[in-house]
Design a protein around this motif. Structure first.
Motif, PDB file in Angstrom:
ATOM      1  N   GLN A   1      65.742  28.562  15.477  1.00 50.92           N
ATOM      2  CA  GLN A   1      66.514  27.206  15.652  1.00 50.92           C
ATOM      3  C   GLN A   1      65.648  25.739  15.551  1.00 50.92           C
ATOM      4  O   GLN A   1      66.275  25.513  15.146  1.00 50.92           O
ATOM      5  N   ALA A   2      64.540  25.599  14.785  1.00 52.02           N
ATOM      6  CA  ALA A   2      63.861  24.143  14.166  1.00 52.02           C
ATOM      7  C   ALA A   2      63.771  24.283  13.076  1.00 52.02           C
ATOM      8  O   ALA A   2      63.618  23.301  12.527  1.00 52.02           O
ATOM      9  N   LEU A   3      64.135  25.423  12.379  1.00 51.98           N
ATOM     10  CA  LEU A   3      64.350  25.486  10.786  1.00 51.98           C
ATOM     11  C   LEU A   3      65.362  24.541  10.539  1.00 51.98           C
ATOM     12  O   LEU A   3      66.455  24.323  10.738  1.00 51.98           O
ATOM     13  N   ARG A   4      65.016  23.830   9.401  1.00 46.67           N
ATOM     14  CA  ARG A   4      65.822  23.200   8.971  1.00 46.67           C
ATOM     15  C   ARG A   4      65.935  23.123   7.474  1.00 46.67           C
ATOM     16  O   ARG A   4      65.051  22.580   6.417  1.00 46.67           O
ATOM     17  N   ALA A   5      66.752  23.898   6.999  1.00 51.87           N
ATOM     18  CA  ALA A   5      66.602  24.523   5.143  1.00 51.87           C
ATOM     19  C   ALA A   5      67.549  22.996   4.128  1.00 51.87           C
ATOM     20  O   ALA A   5      68.552  23.042   4.463  1.00 51.87           O
ATOM     21  N   THR A   6      66.902  22.386   3.196  1.00 51.67           N
ATOM     22  CA  THR A   6      67.153  21.867   2.681  1.00 51.67           C
ATOM     23  C   THR A   6      67.255  23.074   1.368  1.00 51.67           C
ATOM     24  O   THR A   6      68.657  22.355   0.444  1.00 51.67           O
ATOM     25  N   GLN A   7      67.081  23.427   1.072  1.00 51.60           N
ATOM     26  CA  GLN A   7      67.343  24.601  -0.202  1.00 51.60           C
ATOM     27  C   GLN A   7      68.229  25.232  -0.115  1.00 51.60           C
ATOM     28  O   GLN A   7      68.547  25.773  -1.109  1.00 51.60           O
ATOM     29  N   PHE A   8      68.262  26.261   1.043  1.00 51.39           N
ATOM     30  CA  PHE A   8      69.179  26.656   1.152  1.00 51.39           C
ATOM     31  C   PHE A   8      69.691  26.451   2.184  1.00 51.39           C
ATOM     32  O   PHE A   8      69.483  27.213   3.599  1.00 51.39           O
ATOM     33  N   PRO A   9      70.989  26.079   2.224  1.00 50.03           N
ATOM     34  CA  PRO A   9      70.914  25.625   3.885  1.00 50.03           C
ATOM     35  C   PRO A   9      71.675  27.068   4.640  1.00 50.03           C
ATOM     36  O   PRO A   9      72.028  26.386   6.227  1.00 50.03           O
ATOM     37  N   ALA A  10      72.490  27.597   4.783  1.00 54.24           N
ATOM     38  CA  ALA A  10      73.105  28.791   4.948  1.00 54.24           C
ATOM     39  C   ALA A  10      71.545  30.031   5.699  1.00 54.24           C
ATOM     40  O   ALA A  10      72.239  30.540   6.834  1.00 54.24           O
ATOM     41  N   THR A  11      70.604  29.381   5.582  1.00 54.15           N
ATOM     42  CA  THR A  11      69.474  30.645   5.788  1.00 54.15           C
ATOM     43  C   THR A  11      69.745  30.462   7.274  1.00 54.15           C
ATOM     44  O   THR A  11      69.419  31.185   7.969  1.00 54.15           O
ATOM     45  N   PRO A  12      69.004  28.868   7.990  1.00 51.78           N
ATOM     46  CA  PRO A  12      69.515  28.579   9.587  1.00 51.78           C
ATOM     47  C   PRO A  12      70.719  29.453  10.120  1.00 51.78           C
ATOM     48  O   PRO A  12      70.257  30.518  11.003  1.00 51.78           O
ATOM     49  N   VAL A  13      71.300  29.763   9.623  1.00 49.58           N
ATOM     50  CA  VAL A  13      72.517  30.406  10.286  1.00 49.58           C
ATOM     51  C   VAL A  13      72.573  32.118  10.403  1.00 49.58           C
ATOM     52  O   VAL A  13      72.700  32.651  11.293  1.00 49.58           O
ATOM     53  N   GLN A  14      72.433  32.187   8.913  1.00 49.05           N
ATOM     54  CA  GLN A  14      72.163  33.829   8.585  1.00 49.05           C
ATOM     55  C   GLN A  14      70.904  34.347   9.866  1.00 49.05           C
ATOM     56  O   GLN A  14      70.833  35.118   9.961  1.00 49.05           O
ATOM     57  N   LEU A  15      70.039  33.494  10.498  1.00 48.32           N
ATOM     58  CA  LEU A  15      68.191  33.727  11.253  1.00 48.32           C
ATOM     59  C   LEU A  15      69.451  33.161  12.469  1.00 48.32           C
ATOM     60  O   LEU A  15      69.471  34.869  13.942  1.00 48.32           O
ATOM     61  N   LEU A  16      70.163  33.207  12.419  1.00 45.53           N
ATOM     62  CA  LEU A  16      70.229  33.069  13.818  1.00 45.53           C
ATOM     63  C   LEU A  16      71.493  33.923  14.084  1.00 45.53           C
ATOM     64  O   LEU A  16      71.694  34.947  15.194  1.00 45.53           O
TER      65      LEU A  16
END
Length: 157
Positions: free
Chosen positions: A55-70
């Motif tokens: 939930q705390a991950l703020r991805a700038t290089q790969f912005p879709a990563t937090p959505v995929q992990l959630l």
């Protein structure tokens, strides 16, 4: 067998965004393996431990990563019988996916959320997301005036 792998992930405490995302992905995979091997309590504990990091991950290089992990975490919660938690995570993942620009992974992120909804048996919601992806893909490839009309009609459904 899984404990050394988990210890290795925790020991690395990766600094780069890509490494941290990879560590979180591996941790979710270990939680899934724990569930598959009948260690439901251990799987749930590991998932609850890693969720704040996701939930705390703020991805700038790969912005879709937090959505995929959630989405992956939500699917695992559903497999553990924690359906309300799974639904809440998917709602958060969907909201985050909607904020992404198409060029930074919105279609991929929405597809991941749709797959998670489908895995939970929420086929109507998955289909609704899939139709949004089709409209957005069409919009990115169309002329601006046609795109605006198609996107507007897609939102009004």
């Amino acid at each position: 067998m899984l404990q050394p792998a988990l210890a290795s992930i925790r020991a690395s405490q990766s600094q780069t965004e890509a490494d941290r995302s990879w560590d979180l992905t591996q941790t979710l995979q270990i939680a899934n393996l724990l569930l598959e091997s009948g260690q439901k309590a251990s799987s749930l504990a590991l998932l609850q431990q890693v969720l704040p990091e996701i939930q705390a991950l703020r991805a700038t290089q790969f912005p879709a990563t937090p959505v995929q992990l959630l989405s992956q975490a939500a699917t695992l919660y559903a497999s553990l019988g924690e359906v309300s938690q799974a639904k809440a995570l998917l709602a958060t993942a969907q909201a985050q996916a909607q904020t992404l620009a198409p060029a930074t992974g919105r279609p991929t992120a929405l597809a991941q959320v749709a797959r998670s909804y489908a895995a939970m048996g929420q086929v109507q919601t998955a289909r609704a997301l899939a139709s949004q992806i089709k409209v957005q893909a069409y919009c990115s490839a169309s002329a601006a005036s046609t795109c605006a009309a198609v996107c507007q009609s897609g939102r009004e459904r």
